[in-house]
Structures are given as C-alpha cells and as structure tokens.
Motif scaffolding. Structure first.
Motif, PDB file in Angstrom:
ATOM      1  N   LYS A  31     -68.690  45.715  29.499  1.00 28.32           N
ATOM      2  CA  LYS A  31     -68.750  44.519  30.335  1.00 28.32           C
ATOM      3  C   LYS A  31     -68.871  44.925  31.801  1.00 28.32           C
ATOM      4  N   GLY A  32     -69.856  44.329  32.495  1.00 31.04           N
ATOM      5  CA  GLY A  32     -70.076  44.628  33.896  1.00 31.04           C
ATOM      6  C   GLY A  32     -71.168  45.641  34.157  1.00 31.04           C
ATOM      7  N   VAL A  93     -73.661  42.788  32.255  1.00 35.54           N
ATOM      8  CA  VAL A  93     -73.367  42.297  30.904  1.00 35.54           C
ATOM      9  C   VAL A  93     -72.006  41.601  30.856  1.00 35.54           C
ATOM     10  N   GLN A  94     -71.984  40.443  30.184  1.00 36.98           N
ATOM     11  CA  GLN A  94     -70.760  39.685  29.997  1.00 36.98           C
ATOM     12  C   GLN A  94     -70.476  39.533  28.502  1.00 36.98           C
ATOM     13  N   GLU A 124     -65.007  46.443  26.419  1.00 33.02           N
ATOM     14  CA  GLU A 124     -64.331  46.597  27.701  1.00 33.02           C
ATOM     15  C   GLU A 124     -63.513  47.875  27.705  1.00 33.02           C
ATOM     16  N   LEU A 125     -63.323  48.430  28.889  1.00 36.41           N
ATOM     17  CA  LEU A 125     -62.466  49.599  29.017  1.00 36.41           C
ATOM     18  C   LEU A 125     -61.012  49.205  28.745  1.00 36.41           C
ATOM     19  N   ARG A 189     -63.993  48.125  35.209  1.00 37.67           N
ATOM     20  CA  ARG A 189     -62.661  48.707  35.097  1.00 37.67           C
ATOM     21  C   ARG A 189     -61.873  48.025  33.989  1.00 37.67           C
ATOM     22  N   SER A 190     -60.778  48.680  33.626  1.00 33.55           N
ATOM     23  CA  SER A 190     -59.882  48.143  32.606  1.00 33.55           C
ATOM     24  C   SER A 190     -58.843  47.240  33.251  1.00 33.55           C
ATOM     25  N   ALA A 191     -58.090  46.561  32.416  1.00 33.75           N
ATOM     26  CA  ALA A 191     -56.899  45.872  32.900  1.00 33.75           C
ATOM     27  C   ALA A 191     -55.846  46.925  33.247  1.00 33.75           C
TER      28      ALA A 191
END
Length: 206
Positions: A31-32, A93-94, A124-125, A189-191
């Motif tokens: 994502k992104g 990308v989403q 996602e990361l 980036r990740s959460a």
C-alpha cells in the motif's frame, strides 16, 4: 522487401504470433507504492488496433472500466503500445485496488478479451518488536514483514528518529514507539508498535 521481413518475423520464436492472445502476470504491491500489471497481447496480421480498455471486477462480479472507478487523476496509467505490450501502471496503490483486472481491445476486424485475469494483491508493512516488554540488557529484535514475496530495503524509526540497528541491547531510553518503512519511500510505512523497557530488579541485600 517489407513483405519478406514480415514473413521472417513470423518464423522467429517470441515475435508476434499473429493470433488473438492476452497474457498477464499477477502482482503483489505494498500500500502506497506503485506497481506495473504486466500484460502482453497480440492479434492477427492485417488488423489495425482501434481501442484498448482495462476493467476491474467489482464485488458483485461485474466488469467496471477503470475510467468509471472513483480514483484520483492518473491513478491508473496505460503504459502499453499498439501491439505486444498492454501493461497497466497503478500509482499510489490502495487497499481498494486489490482484485482482478481484465484487458480488452478491438481492431478493425474484431475484438478480444482473455478468460484469464491479472490479480493484484495489496499488502501492508507490519512491524514486530520481540520482546515488546524487555528488561535493561535484554536483546531486542525488530522485524518488518511485507506480505509480498519481493525483497524490500527496510529502514526503522523510533518516534520519527532513524534507528540504525534492528538488533540491540535494551536500555531505558529505547522505550517508545517503532515503525518500519521502505528506504526512499518513507511514506510507505507500518503502524507503530511499542517497546517497554524496565529497570533490572534490585538484588536482595545481604
């Protein structure tokens, strides 16, 4: 002379086959980031390309042209040509971009769409801190998981400050929130995940 060149090209492996065909490669993207859905196509000699179109399968199973999807300008960019390459670039990308995509085209003498599709997976990361609760002196390991098979260059941050080692001996000042990102694309980036560091227990006095 030109006619003989066409005949020779038709005999060389890997050159246009002169038949109706569309082939894809499935892709996995974070994502992104941006990704290319690789696509190749062909059509019989004597035809002239008149129209190309990419569509996405909706949740209900119908095909929706990308031009009808609620997306920002240039989110989808056709990077193919008049014959051979029908690739599609998806920018920023989403999660909503995940799904099946079809390429269709028409010529002066017919049209074609493959029964197969290009599948785009969006991941996602994910940041992992082990252990997430440590005592001073414990070894802490930072792991970043992407969910996609392609290797990525990962960097770590602690509250927006760069962390230069993913394995370290815990100190009290190491406590805080950590996240991982892609080098050069730090917005991908990740959460954040938290690390707690506790002082060593006081030894019993003699």
């Amino acid at each position: 002379m030109g006619r003989w060149i066409l005949i020779i090209l038709g005999l060389i492996p890997g050159v246009w086959s002169g038949s109706w065909d569309v082939t894809y490669q499935n892709q996995c993207a974070l994502k992104g980031t941006s990704v290319n859905l690789k696509c190749k196509y062909d059509y019989p000699y004597g035809h002239f390309l008149t129209w190309t179109d990419w569509s996405k399968v909706s949740d209900g199973g119908s095909l929706i042209p990308l031009t009808d999807l609620p997306s920002p300008p240039n989110h989808f960019t056709y990077t193919g040509n008049n014959r051979g390459d029908c690739s599609l670039r998806v920018n920023n990308v989403q999660s909503s971009d995940q799904g099946a995509y079809y390429f269709r085209f028409s010529t002066t003498l017919g049209s074609w769409r493959s029964n197969k599709h290009a599948l785009l997976s969006v991941k996602e990361l994910t940041a992992v801190v082990q252990p997430y609760t440590a005592r001073e002196g414990d070894t802490v390991m930072l792991t970043c998981r992407s969910g996609c098979p392609e290797p990525t260059h990962i960097v770590w941050f602690k509250e927006r400050q760069r962390v230069w080692s993913s394995v370290f001996q815990a100190r009290r000042e190491d406590a805080g929130s950590y996240y991982c990102a892609i080098l050069g694309q730090e917005t991908v980036r990740s959460a954040s995940v938290a690390l707690s560091v506790h002082c060593e227990y006081m030894r019993d006095r003699n």
